[in-house]
Every structure is written in C-alpha cells, then in structure tokens.
Motif scaffolding. Sequence first.
Motif, PDB file in Angstrom:
ATOM      1  N   LYS A   1      -8.605  -9.997   0.500  1.00 54.44           N
ATOM      2  CA  LYS A   1     -10.006  -9.806   0.076  1.00 54.44           C
ATOM      3  C   LYS A   1     -10.167 -10.165  -1.392  1.00 54.44           C
ATOM      4  O   LYS A   1     -11.201 -10.671  -1.799  1.00 54.44           O
ATOM      5  CB  LYS A   1     -10.518  -8.402   0.404  1.00 54.44           C
ATOM      6  CG  LYS A   1      -9.921  -7.249  -0.327  1.00 54.44           C
ATOM      7  CD  LYS A   1     -10.710  -5.966   0.010  1.00 54.44           C
ATOM      8  CE  LYS A   1     -10.038  -4.731  -0.518  1.00 54.44           C
ATOM      9  NZ  LYS A   1     -10.848  -3.526  -0.361  1.00 54.44           N
TER      10      LYS A   1
ATOM     11  N   ARG B   1       0.386   0.971   9.197  1.00 56.35           N
ATOM     12  CA  ARG B   1       1.320   1.557   8.232  1.00 56.35           C
ATOM     13  C   ARG B   1       2.348   2.394   8.970  1.00 56.35           C
ATOM     14  O   ARG B   1       1.989   3.275   9.756  1.00 56.35           O
ATOM     15  CB  ARG B   1       0.586   2.412   7.194  1.00 56.35           C
ATOM     16  CG  ARG B   1      -0.343   1.563   6.348  1.00 56.35           C
ATOM     17  CD  ARG B   1      -1.068   2.315   5.248  1.00 56.35           C
ATOM     18  NE  ARG B   1      -2.152   1.464   4.767  1.00 56.35           N
ATOM     19  CZ  ARG B   1      -3.053   1.813   3.885  1.00 56.35           C
ATOM     20  NH1 ARG B   1      -3.019   3.015   3.339  1.00 56.35           N
ATOM     21  NH2 ARG B   1      -4.004   0.977   3.521  1.00 56.35           N
TER      22      ARG B   1
ATOM     23  N   HIS C   1      -2.438   1.164  -5.457  1.00 56.85           N
ATOM     24  CA  HIS C   1      -1.623  -0.026  -5.217  1.00 56.85           C
ATOM     25  C   HIS C   1      -1.617  -0.825  -6.514  1.00 56.85           C
ATOM     26  O   HIS C   1      -2.431  -0.571  -7.407  1.00 56.85           O
ATOM     27  CB  HIS C   1      -2.133  -0.815  -4.015  1.00 56.85           C
ATOM     28  CG  HIS C   1      -3.590  -1.142  -4.086  1.00 56.85           C
ATOM     29  ND1 HIS C   1      -4.146  -1.869  -5.110  1.00 56.85           N
ATOM     30  CD2 HIS C   1      -4.615  -0.803  -3.280  1.00 56.85           C
ATOM     31  CE1 HIS C   1      -5.442  -1.980  -4.911  1.00 56.85           C
ATOM     32  NE2 HIS C   1      -5.755  -1.317  -3.812  1.00 56.85           N
TER      33      HIS C   1
ATOM     34  N   GLU D   1       0.836  -1.207   0.000  1.00 59.17           N
ATOM     35  CA  GLU D   1       0.000   0.000   0.000  1.00 59.17           C
ATOM     36  C   GLU D   1       0.865   1.249   0.000  1.00 59.17           C
ATOM     37  O   GLU D   1       0.376   2.352   0.226  1.00 59.17           O
ATOM     38  CB  GLU D   1      -0.933   0.009   1.211  1.00 59.17           C
ATOM     39  CG  GLU D   1      -1.963  -1.110   1.225  1.00 59.17           C
ATOM     40  CD  GLU D   1      -3.168  -0.855   0.328  1.00 59.17           C
ATOM     41  OE1 GLU D   1      -3.199   0.173  -0.360  1.00 59.17           O
ATOM     42  OE2 GLU D   1      -4.064  -1.715   0.319  1.00 59.17           O
TER      43      GLU D   1
ATOM     44  N   SER E   1     -10.389   4.939  -0.635  1.00 57.91           N
ATOM     45  CA  SER E   1     -10.130   4.742  -2.057  1.00 57.91           C
ATOM     46  C   SER E   1     -10.292   3.273  -2.382  1.00 57.91           C
ATOM     47  O   SER E   1     -10.236   2.407  -1.506  1.00 57.91           O
ATOM     48  CB  SER E   1      -8.737   5.241  -2.424  1.00 57.91           C
ATOM     49  OG  SER E   1      -7.770   4.460  -1.792  1.00 57.91           O
ATOM     50  N   GLY E   2     -10.529   3.051  -3.650  1.00 60.49           N
ATOM     51  CA  GLY E   2     -10.732   1.683  -4.106  1.00 60.49           C
ATOM     52  C   GLY E   2     -10.616   1.628  -5.602  1.00 60.49           C
ATOM     53  O   GLY E   2     -10.234   2.624  -6.245  1.00 60.49           O
ATOM     54  N   SER E   3     -10.964   0.489  -6.159  1.00 54.43           N
ATOM     55  CA  SER E   3     -10.857   0.337  -7.606  1.00 54.43           C
ATOM     56  C   SER E   3     -11.539  -0.936  -8.060  1.00 54.43           C
ATOM     57  O   SER E   3     -11.806  -1.834  -7.272  1.00 54.43           O
ATOM     58  CB  SER E   3      -9.383   0.277  -8.019  1.00 54.43           C
ATOM     59  OG  SER E   3      -8.716  -0.763  -7.324  1.00 54.43           O
TER      60      SER E   3
ATOM     61  N   ARG F   1     -10.480  -4.087  -9.946  1.00 56.23           N
ATOM     62  CA  ARG F   1      -9.122  -4.648  -9.926  1.00 56.23           C
ATOM     63  C   ARG F   1      -8.700  -5.258 -11.260  1.00 56.23           C
ATOM     64  O   ARG F   1      -9.536  -5.547 -12.121  1.00 56.23           O
ATOM     65  CB  ARG F   1      -9.015  -5.747  -8.863  1.00 56.23           C
ATOM     66  CG  ARG F   1      -9.753  -5.507  -7.593  1.00 56.23           C
ATOM     67  CD  ARG F   1      -9.221  -4.331  -6.844  1.00 56.23           C
ATOM     68  NE  ARG F   1      -9.953  -4.165  -5.567  1.00 56.23           N
ATOM     69  CZ  ARG F   1      -9.818  -3.132  -4.767  1.00 56.23           C
ATOM     70  NH1 ARG F   1      -9.022  -2.133  -5.081  1.00 56.23           N
ATOM     71  NH2 ARG F   1     -10.504  -3.052  -3.647  1.00 56.23           N
TER      72      ARG F   1
ATOM     73  N   GLN G   1     -10.369   0.474   9.062  1.00 61.59           N
ATOM     74  CA  GLN G   1     -11.042   0.668   7.778  1.00 61.59           C
ATOM     75  C   GLN G   1     -12.349  -0.116   7.733  1.00 61.59           C
ATOM     76  O   GLN G   1     -12.454  -1.187   8.330  1.00 61.59           O
ATOM     77  CB  GLN G   1     -10.166   0.123   6.633  1.00 61.59           C
ATOM     78  CG  GLN G   1      -8.967   0.968   6.309  1.00 61.59           C
ATOM     79  CD  GLN G   1      -8.256   0.480   5.046  1.00 61.59           C
ATOM     80  OE1 GLN G   1      -8.411  -0.683   4.641  1.00 61.59           O
ATOM     81  NE2 GLN G   1      -7.493   1.350   4.421  1.00 61.59           N
TER      82      GLN G   1
ATOM     83  N   SER H   1      -3.185  -3.385   4.694  1.00 61.21           N
ATOM     84  CA  SER H   1      -4.625  -3.517   4.403  1.00 61.21           C
ATOM     85  C   SER H   1      -4.871  -4.991   4.084  1.00 61.21           C
ATOM     86  O   SER H   1      -3.922  -5.721   3.823  1.00 61.21           O
ATOM     87  CB  SER H   1      -5.045  -2.648   3.216  1.00 61.21           C
ATOM     88  OG  SER H   1      -4.772  -3.333   2.004  1.00 61.21           O
TER      89      SER H   1
ATOM     90  N   GLN I   1      -5.868  -6.136   1.441  1.00 58.12           N
ATOM     91  CA  GLN I   1      -6.056  -6.105  -0.013  1.00 58.12           C
ATOM     92  C   GLN I   1      -5.963  -7.476  -0.691  1.00 58.12           C
ATOM     93  O   GLN I   1      -6.884  -7.908  -1.367  1.00 58.12           O
ATOM     94  CB  GLN I   1      -5.053  -5.143  -0.648  1.00 58.12           C
ATOM     95  CG  GLN I   1      -5.282  -4.920  -2.134  1.00 58.12           C
ATOM     96  CD  GLN I   1      -6.633  -4.298  -2.424  1.00 58.12           C
ATOM     97  OE1 GLN I   1      -7.122  -3.476  -1.672  1.00 58.12           O
ATOM     98  NE2 GLN I   1      -7.260  -4.725  -3.511  1.00 58.12           N
TER      99      GLN I   1
ATOM    100  N   ALA J   1     -12.028   0.817   0.453  1.00 54.86           N
ATOM    101  CA  ALA J   1     -11.882   0.843   1.911  1.00 54.86           C
ATOM    102  C   ALA J   1     -12.055   2.281   2.385  1.00 54.86           C
ATOM    103  O   ALA J   1     -11.495   3.206   1.802  1.00 54.86           O
ATOM    104  CB  ALA J   1     -10.518   0.315   2.324  1.00 54.86           C
TER     105      ALA J   1
HETATM  106  N1  ASP Z   1      -6.608  -1.533   0.085  1.00 58.73           N
HETATM  107  C1  ASP Z   1      -6.933  -0.204  -0.343  1.00 58.73           C
HETATM  108  C2  ASP Z   1      -6.516   0.795   0.726  1.00 58.73           C
HETATM  109  O1  ASP Z   1      -6.286   0.438   1.857  1.00 58.73           O
HETATM  110  C3  ASP Z   1      -8.383  -0.014  -0.607  1.00 58.73           C
HETATM  111  C4  ASP Z   1      -8.874  -0.769  -1.763  1.00 58.73           C
HETATM  112  O2  ASP Z   1      -8.298  -0.672  -2.863  1.00 58.73           O
HETATM  113  O3  ASP Z   1      -9.916  -1.426  -1.597  1.00 58.73           O
HETATM  114  O4  ASP Z   1      -6.446   1.974   0.455  1.00 58.73           O
END
Ligand code: ASP
Length: 593
Positions: free
Chosen positions: A209, A228, A456, A182, A492-494, A496, A242, A204, A206, A539
């Motif tokens: 999940k 972090r 990421h 991250e 933030s998210g995306s 994938r 989160q 995270s 990430q 998240a």
């Molecule tokens: N893992 C990402 C973050 O902690 C969030 C995500 O992309 O779902 O920012």
Amino acid sequence: MIVLDFLGNLKRTHYCGVLRATDVGRDVVVMGWVHRRRDLGNLLFLDVRDRSGIVQVVFNKETHPEAHAKAEHVRSEYVVAVEGNVVKRERPNPEIATGEIELVASKLHILNNAKTPPFPIEEEINAAEETRLRYRYLDLRRPKPHQNLALRHKIVLEMRKAMDEMGFIEVETPMLTRSTPEGARDYLVPSRVHHGQFYALPQSPQIFKQILMIGGLDRYFQIVKCFRDEDLRADRQPEFTQLDLEMSFPRQEDIFRVIENVMVRVCAVAGIQTTVPFPHMLYKDAIRKYGSDKPDLRFGMELHEVTECFPAEARQKLQIEGNVFAMAAPGGASYSRKQLDELTEKAKSQGARGAYFVKVAAEGTTSTAEKLIGPENVKKLAAACGAKTGDLVVAVSAKQEIKGTEAAALAAGQLRLHLGEALGVIDKTQWKFLWLTGFPLFEWSENDRTWVSAQHPFTGIVDEDLEKLESAPWEVRSKGYDLVLNGYELGSGSIRIHRQDVQERLFKALGLTQEQLRKRFGFFLDALMYGTPPHGGIALGVDRIAMLLSGEKSIREVIAFGKTTAAQDLMAESPSEVDRDQLEQLGIQIKQR
Ligand code: ASP
C-alpha cells in the motif's frame, strides 16, 4: 425407505419466516428444514425452518390423507417443500414472528433426508465448541450465526460504500508475496518452480500500500485477508480480515476523520449511535491511568502512582523496583483472604513483584502492608486513590524496571479489568471509542533482549525525536496511533517514514546489517528514492468490529469457518498431510519429529 422427491419445477413463493396474518387465505410454497415434528395422531405438526425463521405446518389426516401419510416419514433436519394454505391459528404463539398463522399442508415434497444431527439446531445450544466447529454447517443453521454473518456483510458493505464515497479506490495486493514485518511469524508457501524458495502470505499489505502511494494512487483501500502465525486467543485467528487504507499528503486528523466517518456508519448499521470526533489520549497517560495500551473507558477505577507511600526500607524488603501503582475497587472491601491471595497470584502472573491491599471498611481501615509501610502511609495510599468506605485499594509493584516501561502499571491494569468485571462496574451499554497517540517507536523485547519496533518499521518518527534514534531509543516517539473500542484494539496505523535515508537509519537502529536490509527491503528502499509523497494510513480489524457490534466474545462467532486456538479447521481437517508426490514436486522432505 422413503422415496425422495425431485424439486423439479416447484417454485418457492415465500420464505418461512415472513408469513403474517395479512397472508391468511394465500396458497404458498415454502421450503426448508424440518425443525421439529409433533405427531398428535390425526394432526401432525412440522415446524419448517429456513434462513428467515420458522413456520408451523399442519397435516390433517382427514382433509389431506396423502400429505399426512408422507409427513409421518420425516424427521428432524429433513429437507422439505410444502404446498399449503395460510390460515389464522386458533391459539397464536407470541414467541415466534409467524405465530399468528399456520400453514395447512396440501402437499409435502421430501427433498432430502438427514442423519440425526450431533446437537439440536436451537437458538441456545450447549454443545462443545469443538463439536460446533466440526459440524459448522449444522451450527450455521442456527439464527445467531446467520444474524452474525448478515451483520458482518452489512458492516463490510457499509465500509466499502463509505470508502468509495470518500474517494478511495479498492486495489487488490498479492497473497503470494514476501515477508511483511508485522511482528508475527509468516505462513510460507513453497515454490514448485524455484525449489528452496518460498512465498510468504502477507501479514498485511503494508509495503504494497505504501508503494501504491509512490505509484500515485493517492487514496487506496482494501478489505483484505492477512495471515499471522502467532499464538491465538479469543480475538485472534491465523487469518483475519482488515479494512486497510493509505492516503497521500495526510495530516493525522485527516486519517482520523476518515475512520470516524466509517465507524459512525458501521455502528449505525448495528443500531448503535456514536459521536465524533473520538477523544484522544497519549499512550503514556493510558499506561499510567489504565495500565493498558487499549484502555476500557466504560468504567473508572483509574490507577494512581503511589510510589511515595512505599518508603525506602519497605521497597528494599519487598524488592520493589520502579513505580508502584494503585486503584480503588468499589465494593471490594468484602473480599476474603482467599480472594486477595488470588488477586496477588494474578498480579504476579502479569509480571508484578507483589500486590498489597487496603480495605476501607465501616469498622476501620486495615491493610496487608501496614507493618511494612506504617499506618500513615496506608492512609495516604487510600487517600491517593480516593477510596471510599467499602472500597478495596489494590497496590501493585514491579520486579524490574525497564526504561520507558511502567511494569507495575501494566500488571495493575490487568487487575483493574479483572476487578471491573468481577465487581460488575463496567457499563455494558456504552461504546467508548478512543484514539491513542504518542506511542514509543520502540519497545523492549525481553525474549530478544533488544529494542524492537513497537508497531512496524515503517512507522514515522516524531520530527524532533529523530536525533535520539541511536542515542536514546526509548525516548523516541512514533507517529503511530491506535483506535480502541471498549478495551479492544480495533486497529493501528501511522504517518509513515517517506524518506529513504530515515528508513535506512531506522532499519540500522533495529540492528539490521546493510546486507540484511538490502536482502529483505532492498526493493522498497529503492522505490522510496523515486519521489515518495508523505503518506499514512491505518488498518482496522473487521472480525473484531463484527464481534463487538454483534455482542459476541469470540471472533470465531463472526467468521463462517473459524479455526481453533490450535490453528486447526476441525471441519475441513486442516492443516493436513499431503501426498508424497506433491512434496516431491516441491522438493520438500519432512523431518520426523
Ligand atoms: N499494517 C498495519 C497493521 O496491519 C496497519 C498500518 O500501519 O496501516 O497493523
């Protein structure tokens, strides 16, 4: 020496703060801390406090001499139980919720004594934050921390309810794991069984999940701690919470709807009404209009590109590279020379080459740049920003041009926030949510002198930009999105990358060798090959949400036991040295600095 009483079988009947005029005549038992004590001779008053508030207790020497005598021994923060009768006050106190009544004590139980606290337990205190953190258990006795933690609880509860109702399953992922990329440093945990090997605390969940999606879970969420090791600020802590989620086969809108639903409900818990859907903005527009990837839309003062107003000769003299951005600050024309110098310094500390000013005053327009760009351009500059009488136009230039980055806009964006606050133009009653999309996949890292993932490395790539991955990385857009509220990034998210070949190409574009990527992400690349559904998620920062909704300026105020900006817990005194034995077992030797 006072003799302490046992609680024994004594049962509390009421919280202190709930007693009202309707309770007059009742015999009650309250328990709590002595908030204040006033001794008037025959009458002695104790304000007794618990989580719910304060009630005034009166000890009468004539009617209850024993209780009165005992009350003479108590001091602030002693823990007491009072048996008494609720009566109407002769002179009500409208300042407190129980102000219409008081308790006539028949019996006092002193359950514990207390040292004199280092600061008074009051609503408003001016003790240094270090002192408050060191004695957090005393700080927590104040109403505001109680309210903050209670609101946080309600927020998290509402999140869980909303996620459950939308078919998400809460799954716990490991805390002892391996590095998740991250972008921060990891907190490492040495393995006792495998000397020289370390777990990393998750930055995270990430990877896990995403693997849950490969595992067919379809809709996952978790309220989860992340760790972090990075430089801390008021809105950052080394460990934070989160609301993390991931879903299979989603369109971007599906994820937005889920989050909007959660945020509407969470805001309602805090008594704030929000309307959905939240507006969208492209990253490049946010940068060009607000000089920020988390624009605060509670006020205007938008940026305008005014490169044209700086002719070639002036650009050369001023060593301007790239575009120039400007804004009109309402009421700023009255700024003094000194204040303008401070603004220039501020701009420079944000990476600007310089700042140039135009004052649009009733007496006429004046500018610090007039000699360099000429009166015509000064006028153009003011007009481009829509400046009115009384405004200060601030133009900011950059010292270097990095492909895909508007350095001048970013510095101007910082000045915009500073001026917005200083000039009082931010409407603090507003709640401005915003979805930001169209992010670049990469950003330039000045430190590493290379392109790095803007989010990421699992962030999806806009389909038609895939071919530019190697040839023009700065032009590649990601399928990432951010949720912004009032100038804060809430999450933030995306969507994938779900194809193994694309994921591998991206790792390579980031400069990982085949060997490095096998070593770090081999298990994940393998998993991707077994039928990975398209998936995406996001998240949200729970601490930040709780901070904003409770009107606080620091996330430490909504965390029970926060750490300082030097990442220390002043109360528990961590980090701390450990015993030689422990190190021995872990096979670790400490190098002296
Ligand atoms: N893992 C990402 C973050 O902690 C969030 C995500 O992309 O779902 O920012």
